[in-house]
Design a protein around this motif. Structure first.
Motif, short mmCIF file in Angstrom:
data_model
loop_
_atom_site.label_atom_id
_atom_site.label_comp_id
_atom_site.label_asym_id
_atom_site.label_seq_id
_atom_site.Cartn_x
_atom_site.Cartn_y
_atom_site.Cartn_z
N ILE A 1 -1.17 52.69 -30.55
CA ILE A 1 -0.68 51.87 -29.43
C ILE A 1 -1.73 50.82 -29.07
CG2 ILE A 1 -0.18 51.94 -26.95
CD1 ILE A 1 1.12 54.77 -27.56
N VAL A 2 -2.99 51.25 -28.95
CA VAL A 2 -4.06 50.31 -28.60
C VAL A 2 -4.16 49.21 -29.67
CG1 VAL A 2 -6.57 50.06 -28.31
CG2 VAL A 2 -5.37 51.99 -27.24
N THR A 3 -4.18 49.61 -30.93
CA THR A 3 -4.29 48.62 -32.02
C THR A 3 -3.10 47.67 -32.02
OG1 THR A 3 -5.34 50.37 -33.32
CG2 THR A 3 -4.71 48.37 -34.50
N SER B 1 7.29 38.02 -29.97
CA SER B 1 8.46 38.06 -29.09
C SER B 1 9.05 39.46 -29.03
CB SER B 1 9.52 37.08 -29.60
OG SER B 1 10.00 37.52 -30.84
N LYS B 2 9.67 39.77 -27.88
CA LYS B 2 10.12 41.14 -27.63
C LYS B 2 11.40 41.52 -28.40
CE LYS B 2 7.23 42.68 -24.30
NZ LYS B 2 6.70 41.58 -23.55
N LEU C 1 4.51 49.45 -30.07
CA LEU C 1 4.66 48.46 -29.00
C LEU C 1 5.77 48.87 -28.02
CD1 LEU C 1 4.54 45.24 -31.24
CD2 LEU C 1 2.77 45.93 -29.61
N PHE C 2 6.38 50.05 -28.23
CA PHE C 2 7.49 50.55 -27.41
C PHE C 2 8.70 49.61 -27.43
CE2 PHE C 2 3.63 52.45 -25.61
CZ PHE C 2 3.95 53.78 -25.72
N ARG C 3 8.93 48.97 -28.59
CA ARG C 3 10.11 48.10 -28.71
C ARG C 3 11.16 48.70 -29.62
NH1 ARG C 3 6.88 42.49 -29.95
NH2 ARG C 3 5.48 42.61 -28.17
N ASP C 4 10.80 49.75 -30.34
CA ASP C 4 11.74 50.41 -31.27
C ASP C 4 11.32 51.88 -31.32
OD1 ASP C 4 13.31 49.51 -34.30
OD2 ASP C 4 12.73 51.55 -33.80
N PHE C 5 12.26 52.79 -31.12
CA PHE C 5 11.90 54.20 -31.01
C PHE C 5 12.35 55.04 -32.20
CE2 PHE C 5 11.44 52.53 -26.80
CZ PHE C 5 10.30 53.16 -26.33
N PHE D 1 14.01 62.13 -25.34
CA PHE D 1 15.17 61.41 -25.86
C PHE D 1 15.98 60.78 -24.73
CE2 PHE D 1 15.17 64.38 -29.79
CZ PHE D 1 14.19 63.59 -30.37
N ALA D 2 16.08 61.49 -23.59
CA ALA D 2 16.80 60.93 -22.45
C ALA D 2 16.09 59.69 -21.92
CB ALA D 2 16.95 61.99 -21.35
N LEU D 3 14.76 59.76 -21.84
CA LEU D 3 13.97 58.61 -21.37
C LEU D 3 14.13 57.43 -22.33
CD1 LEU D 3 10.65 60.31 -20.18
CD2 LEU D 3 12.35 59.16 -18.75
N VAL D 4 14.10 57.73 -23.64
CA VAL D 4 14.25 56.66 -24.64
C VAL D 4 15.62 56.01 -24.51
CG1 VAL D 4 14.53 56.24 -27.12
CG2 VAL D 4 12.58 57.56 -26.31
N ALA D 5 16.67 56.83 -24.35
CA ALA D 5 18.03 56.30 -24.23
C ALA D 5 18.13 55.39 -23.00
CB ALA D 5 19.03 57.45 -24.13
#
Lengths: 173, 191
Positions: free
Chosen positions: A160-162, A171-172, B44-48, B177-181
């Motif tokens: 995550i840090v990297t 872009s998101k 990056l928490f953009r794709d799980f 999984f609930a949080l991700v959804a």
């Protein structure tokens, strides 16, 4: 375009079932990085000679360069992905992934250099920790191993840090 | 401890390795984790996708093996908790995974789908693994013994019965999984 994709929860469940089969039928956990260490020993043979490789503690005891269950598992995973990609029509030659291109430009040389360095670092880490995303992340975590959950958490924090340092500006979408 | 079980032995074991590996490769490709973007966007928490695949595998495989182990149909294969080595290795692994964009298994599978950067990174992995082999004696003497807890499992750290840990794992997965959804339903702030 992404029609080859199955539901990730289904794929995860099937990997879980595959784990159960490998543990019960073959008494082996799923793992990849030991097989790559075995392959590195095979590649070192022409350089160090058979005696030189055999004299190395790691190649002599931990990752013997030979075709065994573990190294054949790695070879099998290559062919499985190859058949899956060809059958689904998703095989496509690509040198620079789109997210990388957006952040660092279209240079193939730059991407290849980074991939090479990333490969060196990831496998050194995998060998030091004695497992990778397969051996620790899946096989070890599902057995509730202390080593594997430690690996899982530390690896995610580091990743995550990297990722935020290198790719936050992309872009998101 | 009980007797070693293995229904498949000898040369059949080699074929089993190839077959199980083949299935694993198909699943990695179909799961979408042979893609640089999917791997990096997880961090990056953009794709799980990565988390979904891994956590489901852990829960299904974990509960299944907990039951089978109780019936003495499978053995545990616990890697030793050399804590310093595991933590240092994991930190390097996370850095390498984002720069390479694949992990060792998904990298090999990605080569098979035509990703040339994955192939170059594989050459890097061969060099890195050889480097580790050459450093191994020093690491075994100086790093592996530091904070070595042995082949410990989490249930051994507490007096709770083992099924409580697996029940906890199922609950944790359901919550994640609930949080991700929920997260995926929320449109991204920047768009």
């Amino acid at each position: 375009m992404k029609t080859h994709l199955w539901n990730p929860y289904l794929v995860g469940a099937l990997i879980g079932v595959l784990s159960i089969l490998t543990f019960t039928l073959a008494d082996k956990p799923i793992g990849i990085s030991t097989g790559i260490a075995q392959a590195s020993g095979a590649c070192a043979l022409p350089v160090l000679g058979a005696d030189g490789v055999a004299a190395n503690t790691y190649w002599a005891k931990k990752a013997v360069p030979a075709w065994d269950y573990g190294s054949l598992f790695v070879l099998g995973s290559f062919f499985g992905a190859l058949v899956s990609a060809v059958v689904s029509g998703s095989f496509k030659l690509e040198s620079v992934p789109s997210l990388w291109r957006e952040r660092f430009g279209p240079s193939v040389g730059k991407r290849f250099l980074a991939a090479f360095i990333g490969g060196v670092v990831i496998i050194f880490g995998a060998r030091l920790a004695d497992g990778c995303t397969s051996g620790h992340g899946i096989s070890g975590s599902l057995q509730l191993a202390v080593s594997s959950w430690t690996f899982f958490i530390a690896m995610f924090i580091s990743g995550i840090v990297t990722a935020f340092i290198l790719f936050r500006s992309t872009s998101k979408s | 401890m009980h007797t070693l079980l293995a229904f498949i032995t000898g040369s059949n074991l080699l074929w089993a390795g190839l077959l199980f590996g083949f299935i694993f490769g198909v699943l990695l490709h179909r799961g979408g984790v042979t893609d640089f973007n999917v791997i990096v966007k997880q961090f990056l928490f953009r794709d799980f996708t990565v988390l979904k695949v891994m956590f489901t595998a852990i829960v299904v495989g974990g509960v299944g093996l907990f039951i089978l182990h109780g019936q003495e149909l499978s053995n545990w294969h616990i890697k030793p908790a050399h804590m310093l080595a595991v933590i240092l290795g994991a930190l390097l692994f996370g850095i390498g995974m984002v720069i390479y964009g694949y992990c060792p298994g998904t990298g090999i599978a990605a080569i098979a789908t035509g990703k040339l950067d994955a192939l170059v990174g594989f050459l890097g992995m061969l060099v890195g693994a050889a480097g580790y082999a050459l450093c191994y004696d020093w690491i075994a003497a100086n790093i592996l013994p530091v904070a070595d807890l042995g082949k410990k499992r989490l249930p051994e750290l507490t007096t709770l019965p083992e099924w409580v840990w697996y029940a906890g794992l199922v609950v944790m997965a359901a919550v994640v999984f609930a949080l991700v959804a929920r997260f995926e339903r929320t449109p991204s702030k920047s768009s």
